[in-house]
Design a protein around this motif. Structure first.
Motif, short mmCIF file in Angstrom:
data_model
loop_
_atom_site.label_atom_id
_atom_site.label_comp_id
_atom_site.label_asym_id
_atom_site.label_seq_id
_atom_site.Cartn_x
_atom_site.Cartn_y
_atom_site.Cartn_z
N SER A 54 46.33 47.02 35.59
CA SER A 54 46.07 47.98 34.50
C SER A 54 45.00 47.46 33.55
O SER A 54 44.82 46.25 33.39
N PHE A 55 44.31 48.41 32.95
CA PHE A 55 43.40 48.14 31.84
C PHE A 55 44.09 48.67 30.58
O PHE A 55 44.64 49.78 30.60
N PRO A 77 43.54 39.04 41.33
CA PRO A 77 42.09 39.18 41.11
C PRO A 77 41.74 40.62 40.73
O PRO A 77 42.31 41.58 41.25
N HIS A 78 40.79 40.75 39.77
CA HIS A 78 40.32 42.06 39.31
C HIS A 78 38.84 41.97 38.96
O HIS A 78 38.32 40.87 38.73
N MET A 121 43.43 51.61 39.60
CA MET A 121 43.29 50.83 38.37
C MET A 121 41.95 51.22 37.76
O MET A 121 40.90 50.68 38.13
N SER A 122 41.97 52.19 36.84
CA SER A 122 40.71 52.72 36.31
C SER A 122 40.79 52.92 34.79
O SER A 122 41.88 52.87 34.21
N GLY A 123 39.63 53.16 34.22
CA GLY A 123 39.56 53.39 32.77
C GLY A 123 38.30 54.14 32.42
O GLY A 123 37.46 54.45 33.28
N LYS A 124 38.17 54.43 31.11
CA LYS A 124 37.01 55.20 30.66
C LYS A 124 36.66 54.76 29.23
O LYS A 124 37.52 54.61 28.39
N VAL A 125 35.34 54.57 29.00
CA VAL A 125 34.82 54.30 27.67
C VAL A 125 33.87 55.45 27.32
O VAL A 125 32.91 55.70 28.05
#
Length: 129
Positions: A54-55, A77-78, A121-125
């Motif tokens: 997770s982020f 690892p990420h 496992m993703s995110g957004k800025v």
């Protein structure tokens, strides 16, 4: 000039000086503070934790000029992988401790994911002015 006239003149000048310096009770006075310079602080520094799978936070909105740092804390690892303004952006793959930073200088949305785990496992800025 006789002595009375001189005293009257002196008294009048003293009253005039007092009114100019201190103001007259019947007349409004306004004071203006000196202009303060506009001081811009340093851009914000934001850290996104890269934990196991997770982020955190996974969705973030920041002002233009913000430096975002991804900090690793998990045992697996990420990496951070995505495209910013049509240019590939990828961190090295890390395990445990480490960090990767990027300063967002333009408005837009940066969607990213882990280079190892993909969209799971993703995110957004989101960068705004």
């Amino acid at each position: 000039m006789n002595r009375s006239a001189l005293l009257l003149l002196g008294f009048s000048l003293a009253c005039l000086a007092s009114t100019v310096a201190c103001g007259d009770e019947d007349s409004p006075t306004t004071a203006t503070a000196p202009a303060q310079p506009s001081v811009a602080g340093p851009p914000s520094l934001i850290t996104i934790q890269v934990a196991d799978n997770s982020f955190a936070p996974s969705n973030l909105t920041v002002p233009r000029g913000t430096k975002v740092t991804w900090g690793w804390s998990g045992q697996n690892p990420h990496s951070v992988k995505g495209n910013w303004q049509d240019a590939p952006l990828e961190s090295p793959q890390m395990t445990g401790k480490g960090s990767f930073a990027f300063t967002f200088e333009a408005d837009g949305t940066f969607e990213y994911q882990c280079g190892v785990h993909g969209a799971a496992m993703s995110g957004k800025v989101t960068v705004k002015p």
